[in-house]
Write an enzyme that holds these catalytic residues in place. Structure first.
Site, PDB file in Angstrom:
ATOM      1  N   TYR A 187      29.171  39.036  35.902  1.00  0.00           N
ATOM      2  CA  TYR A 187      29.266  38.335  34.618  1.00  0.00           C
ATOM      3  C   TYR A 187      27.978  38.413  33.799  1.00  0.00           C
ATOM      4  O   TYR A 187      27.992  38.110  32.604  1.00  0.00           O
ATOM      5  CB  TYR A 187      29.668  36.870  34.843  1.00  0.00           C
ATOM      6  CG  TYR A 187      31.144  36.700  35.100  1.00  0.00           C
ATOM      7  CD1 TYR A 187      32.042  36.455  34.063  1.00  0.00           C
ATOM      8  CD2 TYR A 187      31.663  36.810  36.386  1.00  0.00           C
ATOM      9  CE1 TYR A 187      33.393  36.318  34.298  1.00  0.00           C
ATOM     10  CE2 TYR A 187      33.020  36.674  36.633  1.00  0.00           C
ATOM     11  CZ  TYR A 187      33.878  36.430  35.582  1.00  0.00           C
ATOM     12  OH  TYR A 187      35.228  36.305  35.812  1.00  0.00           O
ATOM     13  N   CYS A 201      34.745  30.125  43.827  1.00  0.00           N
ATOM     14  CA  CYS A 201      34.828  31.320  42.989  1.00  0.00           C
ATOM     15  C   CYS A 201      34.815  32.552  43.890  1.00  0.00           C
ATOM     16  O   CYS A 201      34.227  32.529  44.971  1.00  0.00           O
ATOM     17  CB  CYS A 201      33.639  31.347  42.024  1.00  0.00           C
ATOM     18  SG  CYS A 201      33.603  32.771  40.923  1.00  0.00           S
ATOM     19  N   ARG A 230      44.514  31.538  26.379  1.00  0.00           N
ATOM     20  CA  ARG A 230      43.423  32.469  26.684  1.00  0.00           C
ATOM     21  C   ARG A 230      43.331  33.548  25.611  1.00  0.00           C
ATOM     22  O   ARG A 230      42.231  33.907  25.173  1.00  0.00           O
ATOM     23  CB  ARG A 230      43.649  33.111  28.052  1.00  0.00           C
ATOM     24  CG  ARG A 230      42.609  34.178  28.366  1.00  0.00           C
ATOM     25  CD  ARG A 230      42.758  34.791  29.736  1.00  0.00           C
ATOM     26  NE  ARG A 230      41.707  35.776  29.964  1.00  0.00           N
ATOM     27  CZ  ARG A 230      41.435  36.307  31.135  1.00  0.00           C
ATOM     28  NH1 ARG A 230      42.123  35.966  32.199  1.00  0.00           N
ATOM     29  NH2 ARG A 230      40.459  37.198  31.262  1.00  0.00           N
ATOM     30  N   ASN A 262      39.078  28.069  36.418  1.00  0.00           N
ATOM     31  CA  ASN A 262      37.872  28.327  35.617  1.00  0.00           C
ATOM     32  C   ASN A 262      37.820  27.427  34.382  1.00  0.00           C
ATOM     33  O   ASN A 262      38.860  26.997  33.896  1.00  0.00           O
ATOM     34  CB  ASN A 262      37.847  29.803  35.176  1.00  0.00           C
ATOM     35  CG  ASN A 262      37.235  30.688  36.225  1.00  0.00           C
ATOM     36  OD1 ASN A 262      36.243  30.322  36.856  1.00  0.00           O
ATOM     37  ND2 ASN A 262      37.807  31.870  36.423  1.00  0.00           N
ATOM     38  N   HIS A 283      29.229  31.913  37.844  1.00  0.00           N
ATOM     39  CA  HIS A 283      29.277  33.051  36.918  1.00  0.00           C
ATOM     40  C   HIS A 283      27.917  33.346  36.290  1.00  0.00           C
ATOM     41  O   HIS A 283      27.825  34.104  35.327  1.00  0.00           O
ATOM     42  CB  HIS A 283      30.348  32.862  35.830  1.00  0.00           C
ATOM     43  CG  HIS A 283      31.731  33.042  36.344  1.00  0.00           C
ATOM     44  ND1 HIS A 283      32.849  33.006  35.544  1.00  0.00           N
ATOM     45  CD2 HIS A 283      32.203  33.252  37.606  1.00  0.00           C
ATOM     46  CE1 HIS A 283      33.925  33.192  36.272  1.00  0.00           C
ATOM     47  NE2 HIS A 283      33.551  33.338  37.524  1.00  0.00           N
TER      48      HIS A 283
END
Length: 436
Positions: free
Chosen positions: A256, A172, A96, A150, A202
């Site tokens: 988001y 989510c 990440r 995700n 998102h």
């Protein structure tokens, strides 16, 4: 109804797992679990051992006969499972951090579910998820797969389009977080509210809110504009949208959307975080170190308060709620990622969307939406095209689909930059990208 449920959590060494265990403990009267398998890989062995011991202490404290079984053998764990949850991170937090830092270096937002970072997280994750689905088809074909790894939307899209597995649901925490915010705005109990959402994971908009079954959307819009900072998530800045934008859209964006409506501001902020060595993945690494130090304390027998700093609050609780509703055929309304199948006429039937669904023992039954609102339809279509191309690229190792996907995404400034960031991320993650 079957009693003595077996639940398997893949990514069991996750820092989120204590919340999942707490959720199962709190619902034991409705969800009689006899075995909870926590599965991880060799690289996650130490964390798995720590989390499993905490889970065992939590169960003993609650005086419940739930057997906690840590395992590095996924196939053994999956045999005869009733529910499987996935919360894995291929490449762990270091991957990440690379996604975020390399994207920012190339003048693009670094984020784990959007843009270039989200695409490469999907590339690393999808082969693993497809292997899990294959194992489930053989070892527990009647089990439900609840995925909150995700990028949820892209992963669900891939399962729907590229497998014949029918019992997967993407989950989510964003919709329930939004609904909590609206409950605060309206100063009413959450149980009295229902939300209509339109879009994909998102990238959803609240397009109606119902209080005791009656629409109160105009009141919510007024309250939302006045109390904009109520609607936020711990890992995304609360940003005040203009009243004209909200009233013009006749829809309330999810958190988001900050990346799309405030791209320049968000990128400038991330550049400063990059320079300080504080991109989100690096911050999370510090939070996780603190959490696992707490988890090792043998006196700890409950989920620690500090877990709320991790971001993604309510993820695990939402998963427990969904599993309980599927098992008990409760027919309550939850917000999940499922195959469209006519829910919205704005998307093909075989696409995935995020929508309000009635949860039954036979699965989620989406509440019909008709067409997406004209004001938001265009942006939803763009992100759906991005998702479909990313899924295709992930499954087939197709560079051309990946480059097209990045160029379609509004967070990518140019074709040149798309190629540059793709090559840099491909090199950084090559050990996790055998399909390329």
């Amino acid at each position: 109804m079957k009693t003595g449920l077996k639940i398997v959590t893949i990514g069991g060494g996750s820092s989120y797992t204590p919340e999942l265990v707490e959720g199962f403990i709190n619902r034991y009267d409705k969800l009689p679990i006899t075995e909870l398998w926590l599965v991880d890989i060799e690289a996650g062995r130490e964390k798995l051992e720590i989390v499993s011991k905490l889970a065992q202490r939590m169960v003993e404290q609650a005086n419940l006969p739930i057997k906690i079984i840590p395992s590095l053998n996924r196939r053994e764990a999956l045999k005869g499972a009733d529910f499987v949850t996935t919360q894995l991170r291929a490449g762990q937090l270091e991957a990440r951090i690379k996604d975020e830092r390399i994207s920012i270096e190339h003048g693009m937002l670094g984020q784990e579910t959007n843009g270039a970072g989200g695409m490469f997280k999907a590339f690393r994750t999808i082969p693993v998820i497809l292997d899990i689905v294959k194992d489930m088809e053989e070892l527990c074909p009647d089990a439900w797969l609840i995925n909150f790894t995700n990028p949820v939307g892209i992963i669900t899209e891939t399962i729907v389009r590229h497998t014949n597995f029918k019992k997967s649901i993407g989950l989510c925490n964003v919709p329930i977080g939004m609904l909590n915010g609206f409950a605060k705005v309206m100063d009413v109990d959450l149980s009295r509210l229902r939300m209509e959402i339109q879009g994909v994971n998102h990238h959803i908009f609240a397009t109606d809110i119902f209080l005791d079954g009656a629409s109160v959307f105009e009141k919510v819009i007024d309250g939302y504009i006045e109390n904009a900072k109520n609607e936020s998530m711990r890992n995304i800045d609360a940003i005040e949208y203009s009243a004209d934008l909200i009233r013009g859209l006749q829809a309330i964006p999810c958190p988001y959307h900050n990346y799309f409506f405030f791209t320049e501001d968000q990128l400038n902020k991330q550049l400063k975080e990059y320079e300080r060595g504080e991109v989100r993945g690096e911050v999370i690494k510090g939070v996780e170190a603190e959490l696992f130090a707490l988890y090792q304390d043998e006196a700890l027998k409950e989920k620690p308060k500090q877990l709320e700093k991790r971001g993604g609050a309510l993820y695990s609780d939402a998963a427990c709620n969904l599993i309980s509703s599927l098992y008990n055929d409760t027919c309550d309304i939850q917000y999940v990622n499922i195959k469209n199948n006519g829910t919205s006429t704005s998307l093909p039937d075989d696409s995935v969307l995020e929508a309000a669904c009635v949860i039954t023992k036979d699965g989620p039954k989406p509440i019909a939406l008709g067409e997406f609102k004209m004001q938001i339809n265009g942006s939803i279509q763009v992100i759906k095209s991005f998702e479909r191309l990313v899924a295709e690229a992930a499954v087939n190792g197709d560079r051309t689909a990946a480059i097209a996907a990045l160029n379609i995404n509004p967070l990518c400034p140019s074709d040149k930059r798309a190629n540059q960031v793709f090559d840099a991320l491909l090199e950084a993650h090559k050990e996790h990208l055998p399909q390329f």
